[in-house]
Structures are given as structure tokens and as C-alpha cells.
Design an enzyme around this catalytic site. Structure first.
Site, PDB file in Angstrom:
ATOM      1  N   GLU A  53       1.004  -1.078   0.126  1.00 15.21           N
ATOM      2  CA  GLU A  53       0.028  -0.133   0.075  1.00 15.21           C
ATOM      3  C   GLU A  53       0.879   1.258   0.218  1.00 15.21           C
ATOM      4  O   GLU A  53       1.803   1.409   0.777  1.00 15.21           O
ATOM      5  CB  GLU A  53      -0.882  -0.061   1.362  1.00 15.21           C
ATOM      6  CG  GLU A  53      -1.990   1.113   1.208  1.00 15.21           C
ATOM      7  CD  GLU A  53      -2.688   1.010   2.337  1.00 15.21           C
ATOM      8  OE1 GLU A  53      -2.834   0.041   3.355  1.00 15.21           O
ATOM      9  OE2 GLU A  53      -3.470   2.293   2.681  1.00 15.21           O
ATOM     10  N   ARG A 278       4.843 -12.921   9.860  1.00 23.14           N
ATOM     11  CA  ARG A 278       5.713 -11.437   9.471  1.00 23.14           C
ATOM     12  C   ARG A 278       6.873 -11.313  10.128  1.00 23.14           C
ATOM     13  O   ARG A 278       7.079 -11.802  11.225  1.00 23.14           O
ATOM     14  CB  ARG A 278       4.697 -10.244   9.710  1.00 23.14           C
ATOM     15  CG  ARG A 278       4.317  -9.934  10.881  1.00 23.14           C
ATOM     16  CD  ARG A 278       3.606  -8.730  10.645  1.00 23.14           C
ATOM     17  NE  ARG A 278       2.594  -8.214   9.852  1.00 23.14           N
ATOM     18  CZ  ARG A 278       2.703  -7.356   9.291  1.00 23.14           C
ATOM     19  NH1 ARG A 278       3.386  -6.266   9.165  1.00 23.14           N
ATOM     20  NH2 ARG A 278       1.494  -7.249   8.418  1.00 23.14           N
ATOM     21  N   LYS A 288       4.045   1.039  10.256  1.00 21.19           N
ATOM     22  CA  LYS A 288       4.319   2.160   9.223  1.00 21.19           C
ATOM     23  C   LYS A 288       3.771   3.424  10.026  1.00 21.19           C
ATOM     24  O   LYS A 288       4.216   4.437   9.923  1.00 21.19           O
ATOM     25  CB  LYS A 288       3.687   1.980   7.874  1.00 21.19           C
ATOM     26  CG  LYS A 288       4.444   1.131   7.039  1.00 21.19           C
ATOM     27  CD  LYS A 288       3.710   1.236   5.459  1.00 21.19           C
ATOM     28  CE  LYS A 288       2.838   0.088   5.409  1.00 21.19           C
ATOM     29  NZ  LYS A 288       2.544  -0.053   3.988  1.00 21.19           N
TER      30      LYS A 288
HETATM   31  P1  ATP Z   1      -0.317  -1.638   6.609  1.00 19.66           P
HETATM   32  O1  ATP Z   1      -0.562  -1.672   8.076  1.00 19.66           O
HETATM   33  O2  ATP Z   1      -0.303  -0.157   6.331  1.00 19.66           O
HETATM   34  O3  ATP Z   1      -1.160  -2.283   5.978  1.00 19.66           O
HETATM   35  P2  ATP Z   1       1.542  -3.473   5.912  1.00 19.66           P
HETATM   36  O4  ATP Z   1       2.802  -3.580   6.442  1.00 19.66           O
HETATM   37  O5  ATP Z   1       0.697  -4.604   5.654  1.00 19.66           O
HETATM   38  O6  ATP Z   1       0.998  -2.098   6.575  1.00 19.66           O
HETATM   39  P3  ATP Z   1       1.644  -3.395   2.970  1.00 19.66           P
HETATM   40  O7  ATP Z   1       2.000  -2.102   2.171  1.00 19.66           O
HETATM   41  O8  ATP Z   1       0.061  -3.658   3.097  1.00 19.66           O
HETATM   42  O9  ATP Z   1       2.272  -2.899   4.547  1.00 19.66           O
HETATM   43  O10 ATP Z   1       2.605  -4.479   2.807  1.00 19.66           O
HETATM   44  C1  ATP Z   1       2.944  -5.067   1.448  1.00 19.66           C
HETATM   45  C2  ATP Z   1       3.102  -6.434   1.739  1.00 19.66           C
HETATM   46  O11 ATP Z   1       4.179  -6.700   2.711  1.00 19.66           O
HETATM   47  C3  ATP Z   1       1.930  -7.204   2.277  1.00 19.66           C
HETATM   48  O12 ATP Z   1       1.883  -8.619   1.624  1.00 19.66           O
HETATM   49  C4  ATP Z   1       2.572  -7.790   3.626  1.00 19.66           C
HETATM   50  O13 ATP Z   1       2.113  -8.850   4.151  1.00 19.66           O
HETATM   51  C5  ATP Z   1       4.154  -7.710   3.433  1.00 19.66           C
HETATM   52  N1  ATP Z   1       4.639  -7.300   4.738  1.00 19.66           N
HETATM   53  C6  ATP Z   1       4.445  -6.126   5.270  1.00 19.66           C
HETATM   54  N2  ATP Z   1       5.066  -6.129   6.554  1.00 19.66           N
HETATM   55  C7  ATP Z   1       5.738  -7.353   6.671  1.00 19.66           C
HETATM   56  C8  ATP Z   1       6.605  -7.836   7.618  1.00 19.66           C
HETATM   57  N3  ATP Z   1       6.957  -7.347   8.895  1.00 19.66           N
HETATM   58  N4  ATP Z   1       7.029  -9.198   7.389  1.00 19.66           N
HETATM   59  C9  ATP Z   1       6.621  -9.705   6.315  1.00 19.66           C
HETATM   60  N5  ATP Z   1       5.869  -9.223   5.216  1.00 19.66           N
HETATM   61  C10 ATP Z   1       5.322  -7.958   5.361  1.00 19.66           C
HETATM   62 MG    MG Z   2      -1.076  -4.059   4.611  1.00 14.85          MG
END
Ligand code: ATP
Ligand code: MG
Length: 577
Positions: A53, A278, A288
């Protein structure tokens, strides 16, 4: 057993390892993919996606997901899309889109011609929604968001139906069209899926699909004033792109039945969702929202502050894509959340830099060393190995003269036992140069040491004695006359607590910010070769750590170096040489 060890255990107990090199140990996702390839489930296709995102910069957790999605596609001859999940116009900006693309490329991955945006599908998603309304599977609800929450129930209490749930199809179609056409104010109505208000899975209690939001979108402008919810957009986007293995983090496990319901009711292609744990790291935060707060409130200099866990921060700090890719492979994949020790990330970067960084001499805390028996006007160029791990890196010449700088820490007037550096009457090796014996200490009126004098043994040129005489200490130095000045920035953990997110004692993560996370040394002395240092160069300053020129602030007339990571046990190491 530490969490990271447990993690590794989880990765090794699953499936076989066919077709993977030693660098690719099996994990449960590889096992699933290989099984699918064998059974012909997706007609032999492997198609993944990385779906960020655009509401912040990517961090090391995202890197794990990027390496996984792009890496698996590469490994199995498949494809990986980059798709921006841009369904929330209020929090998203082009700045984030651009930084994310730059970071994915920097990590070494290529989406080729497959750059997509969920907003590209707004039209298709609208049509899908109309299809569900016509099938009696979605309805327009006039309840307020508070009422919807109230009606939803809890884990222990079933929800109850909205009084608008049984609106006739025609009325729903009419209202939904008018929602789209901008007739109603923000928050006045939503479109909901009609599933089951008493489902034990709260995600299935008539989830909201669309909300009204008169906001300008970074790509679609003012074309839309209704926006799809993430849960509605995400699965359909995967379906539209023909994603075979939709990898996501564990918190989406309970959303999977909803995603499956949507594709089944629509009768469209069904991707397979697989959840993994994660990544979280100690001594930092990965949310974030929290990272944005650090930036906005100026606790750090920006998203790319070298103390941030962001990819732009790590890059500026001197982390290499290779190190991050290796780290992400090394920590493996698990089905249970756990915390990885930040020392593992540091290990990965040391491993990589050890092979590539050019060794240089720098003195952070200069103390003048005068060689009494060396002529005033003489300058020698001494040969120095650039990287003992890599012969092809060659050698360079380092100027040596009567007045040098050594580090204050390498001299003790009254040394404790087993002190092997310089002290009155003691002999040490000046790296690449000579053995020297300390003869005299000069102090100012206040008693501070201002100079140390010594004599050198001309027979030890290059730093090796002819008579087999050994010294226990080796110190680095720079010629005072030839030295270049530089600013040096040393970093420590951003937080003092291993888990800054833990607020059991009522604290806030900001309470645990490390006040000493950045130490600036204004006038370090460097060997002259470093005057030409430029962004992207990788150095090891002997005995001090790995360093890179700061990409934002370093200029030829004002050099700035960031310490990427210290040398582990640098002192023990130098003793062995
Ligand atoms: P938000 O809370 O804004 O949704 P998010 O960390 O999920 O934050 P995204 O931009 O939606 O952010 O994440 C993009 C991709 O990265 C998603 O598929 C998510 O699962 C993966 N991702 C995000 N944070 C992690 C993490 N700490 N470890 C592994 N994968 C992650
Ligand atoms: Mg997300």
C-alpha cells in the site's frame, strides 16, 4: 532456543528440496508450490505478486515479502507482479509509489511489464459489485459506521441483521449507482456483502465493500467518490491478474474465507492464499504508523535516516541488497510470529561486506604520534592490501611521514595487564608500516596528553620484522600531513528496549528512543585515498567497522561517512593477523 533458531527449525522440517541449490533450503511454501507443479494445479504456472500500500516507505519486513514473492517466481520460472494496493486515497501519495519502486529495483528484482495498481481495477470492481447486488449477495446499508460496529457483535456475541439488509435488488442497484454518482455525503451509506451476521468468523458478518469518500485519488483523480475496501479489492485484484500463489502475512488467515466467498459468488478464477509469519526485529519498530510518527515528529532525519529499518535507511547506512536478500533467506519462513534478533541482520551485512569492502585506515579520535628517528621531510609510499579476502582488489600506496595520527584509544600511559596497544616502552606494529617503540609522552599544562613520541625500526618496513621478533598489537594510523578530514556518524539501536512495542508498563514506544543512537565525530582523520570516496563505495576502516560515504550529505569538500556496522570483536581479530 532463541526465536530465530525456532524459526529455522520450522523451515527445515517440511518437504523435500528437489531442484533447489544449497542456498535455497526448503520451506513450507516451496513444498506447496512443488506439490502444485507436480499435480498440475495451476497448469504449471507460478505467478506471485508483491502488493504494497503506498502509504509509507518499505522496511525490512517488506523486504522479506519481496524476496519471497520475486524469489519464488524466479526460482520456479514464474512471474511476479508489483501491484500497488491504492484503495485509500487519504493516506497515499506518489512519493511513496516512487520510493517503493526504487526500493524493489534496488533489492535486485524486476517486475518487467507487470506494474499494476488496484485503482486500475476500480471499474471492474464496480461491475463485480453490481453482479453481486443482482445476485442478492450485496446491499446498500444506511446505518452509520458506529451502528454497523454495534450490530456486528463480538467474538462471543453474534451480530444482528441491519434493517436495510433485505432491500430489493432494484433499490440496491439504484442506490449504489447514486452513491457512485456522488449524490450522498461521505459516510452516509455503504455497500455490504450479504453473508452471515452470526458467523463465528467476524470477517464474514456482512463486511463493508464500498464506502463513500469524496477524496482525490493520486491516480484516478476525482473520477470516483466511492472506494473499495481492502478486503474487497485485494482478492479480486489477485484473481484479475491470475495470481497462483497469493502469499500474505498471518493476520489475513481469517480473511481467507471471505476472499474465497467473493471469488466463488462471482464465479471467477480463484487464487490460492498462503499465509506466513511477518518479520519483526528487536530494537526497532516496523509499523508504518510508528515509522511515520518518527519522521513527522523529527525523531529521525527522514524516512531514509540510517537508523530507520526502512530500505532507504538501510541503503544509506551501507546495507547491500545482497546482504538483505541473504538475511531474508537465512531467517527462513515460519507459520508462527516470532522476533528475529537484529544481530542476525548485522551478521548478514558483515558477511557480505567482508568479501567486498576495501580496507582503509582512519582515525576517529586523533592523537599525534611523532617518530623521532624519521627525517622531517621524508615521505614514503607504503603498499597496502585493499582486501585480504579478495586478491583481485589489489593494493594501494599509503603515504608515511614523521608525524602521524593514531587513535587515542590505542595509547595508555598506565596500561593495565594484557594491554597490547601502545604504551611507554612498548612496541607495536603500525599497520603496513613499521614497528615502533614509545619513548615519550608530551602533555599540556592541564596534564592532557597532546603527543606521543616513538622510534621506528627501519628493518621492519611493511610491518614485518626480519629477526622473527613479534609484537602483539597492530594499530592503524594516518600521515598527519596527508590526512583528509571527515565527519563520521556512528549508529546504535534506535530504541533502548528489545521490544519497544511492548507497553505493558503504560509507556509509549517513543519513551524508549535511544538518546545515543547517533554519535557524530566532526574531525576524523583518514588516509588520502578516501578523498575520492563516493556514494556506493564500500569500506572497512581497519578495526573500526564498515563504512560508506553518506549519500545525502557527503561532498568532496566535506566528507561524511556512515558506519554500517561495527566489526565484531575487532580487537581479537587483529591479534591473530
Ligand atoms: P499496513 O498496516 O499499512 O497495511 P503493511 O505492513 O501490511 O502495513 P503493506 O504495504 O500492506 O504494509 O505490505 C505489503 C506487503 O508486505 C504485504 O503483502 C504484507 O504482507 C508484506 N509485509 C508487510 N510487513 C511485513 C513484515 N513485517 N514481514 C513480512 N511481510 C510483510
Ligand atoms: Mg497491509
Amino acid at each position: 532456543m532463541s526465536d530465530s533458531e525456532k524459526n529455522r527449525e520450522n523451515t527445515t522440517d517440511t518437504g523435500n528440496n528437489s531442484g533447489n541449490g544449497p542456498s535455497a533450503p526448503s520451506n513450507f511454501i516451496r513444498t506447496i508450490i512443488e506439490e502444485d507443479l507436480r499435480s498440475g494445479k495451476h497448469k504449471g504456472r507460478v505467478h506471485t505478486r508483491f502488493p504494497p500500500e503506498p502509504n509509507g516507505y518499505l522496511h525490512i519486513g517488506h523486504a522479506k515479502s519481496i524476496c519471497l514473492n520475486f524469489g519464488l517466481a524466479q526460482e520456479y520460472g514464474g512471474k511476479c507482479n508489483l501491484r500497488f494496493d491504492d484503495t485509500n486515497p487519504t493516506k497515499e501519495e506518489m512519493e511513496y509509489v516512487e520510493s517503493i519502486m526504487a526500493d524493489v529495483k534496488w533489492l535486485g528484482f524486476d517486475w518487467e511489464d507487470r506494474l499494476f495498481f488496484a485503482s486500475d481495477y476500480f471499474g471492474q470492481l464496480y461491475d463485480y459489485a453490481v453482479q453481486l447486488i443482482k445476485a442478492g449477495k450485496a446491499y446498500v446499508d444506511d446505518l452509520s459506521s458506529d451502528e454497523i460496529r454495534e450490530y456486528r457483535g463480538t467474538l462471543t456475541r453474534p451480530g444482528k441483521n441491519s434493517p436495510y439488509r433485505d432491500r430489493p435488488v432494484e433499490e440496491n442497484l439504484d442506490l449504489f449507482r447514486r452513491m457512485r454518482d456522488g449524490e450522498f455525503p461521505d459516510g452516509s451509506r455503504v455497500l455490504r456483502a450479504k453473508i452471515d451476521m452470526s458467523s463465528p468468523n467476524i470477517n464474514l458478518r456482512d463486511p463493508v465493500m464500498y464506502r463513500i469518500l469524496h477524496a482525490t485519488h493520486h491516480r484516478t483523480g476525482d473520477k470516483w467518490c466511492i472506494y473499495p475496501m481492502y478486503d474487497w479489492a485485494h482478492g479480486q485484484s489477485d484473481s484479475i491478474e491470475g495470481i497462483t500463489h497469493s502469499l500474505c502475512t498471518l493476520e489475513f488467515e481469517s480473511h481467507r474465507p471471505l476472499y474465497d466467498w467473493f471469488v466463488e459468488e462471482l464465479g471467477i478464477y480463484a487464487p490460492q492464499q498462503i499465509e506466513f509469519a511477518r518479520l519483526s526485529l528487536n530494537y526497532t519498530v516496523m509499523s508504518k504508523r510508528k515509522l511515520l510518527k518518527l519522521v513527522r515528529d523529527k525523531h529521525v532525519s527522514g524516512w531514509d535516516d540510517p537508523r530507520m529499518p526502512t530500505l532507504s535507511g538501510l541503503r544509506r547506512r551501507g546495507y547491500t541488497p545482497e546482504a538483505i536478500r541473504n538475511f531474508s533467506e537465512m531467517i527462513g519462513l515460519a507459520k508462527a510470529n516470532s522476533t528475529v534478533d537484529i544481530a542476525q541482520l548485522e551478521y548478514a551485512v558483515r558477511e557480505d561486506l567482508n568479501k567486498r569492502a576495501l580496507r582503509m585506515m582512519a582515525v576517529l579520535n586523533p592523537l599525534k604520534l611523532v617518530i623521532e628517528n624519521y627525517p622531517e621531510d621524508k615521505v614514503e609510499e607504503l603498499e597496502a592490501v585493499n582486501n585480504p579476502e579478495d586478491e583481485s582488489a589489489g593494493t594501494r600506496m599509503v603515504p608515511f611521514s614523521r608525524e602521524l595520527y593514531i587513535d587515542r584509544e590505542d595509547f595508555e600511559e598506565h596500561p593495565p595487564k594484557k594491554y597490547f596497544r601502545l604504551a611507554p616502552g612498548k612496541e607495536v606494529r603500525l599497520k603496513h608500516a613499521y614497528y615502533v617503540i614509545c619513548t615519550k609522552v608530551i602533555k599540556d599544562a592541564a596534564g592532557n596528553i597532546t603527543e606521543v613520541h616513538c622510534t621506528h625500526d627501519p628493518a621492519t618496513r611493511g610491518g614485518w620484522s626480519q629477526d622473527g621478533r613479534k609484537v602483539k598489537g597492530t594499530v592503524q594510523w594516518v600521515s598527519a600531513r596527508h590526512a583528509v578530514n571527515a565527519e563520521v556518524r556512528l549508529y546504535d539501536h534506535l530504541f533502548t528496549r528489545a521490544n519497544p512495542d511492548d507497553n505493558k508498563d503504560g509507556g509509549d514506544f517513543l519513551d524508549y528512543l535511544n538518546p545515543d543512537s547517533l554519535q557524530v565525530i566532526k574531525e576524523a582523520k583518514m588516509e588520502p585515498a578516501l578523498a575520492a570516496a563516493k556514494t556506493g563505495d564500500l569500506y572497512q576502516f581497519l578495526r573500526i567497522g564498515y563504512f560508506v560515504p553518506d549519500s545525502a550529505d557527503s561532498r568532496p569538500d566535506h566528507l561524511v561517512f556512515n558506519r554500517t556496522v561495527s566489526l565484531k570483536d575487532s580487537w581479537a581479530k587483529i591479534q591473530q593477523k
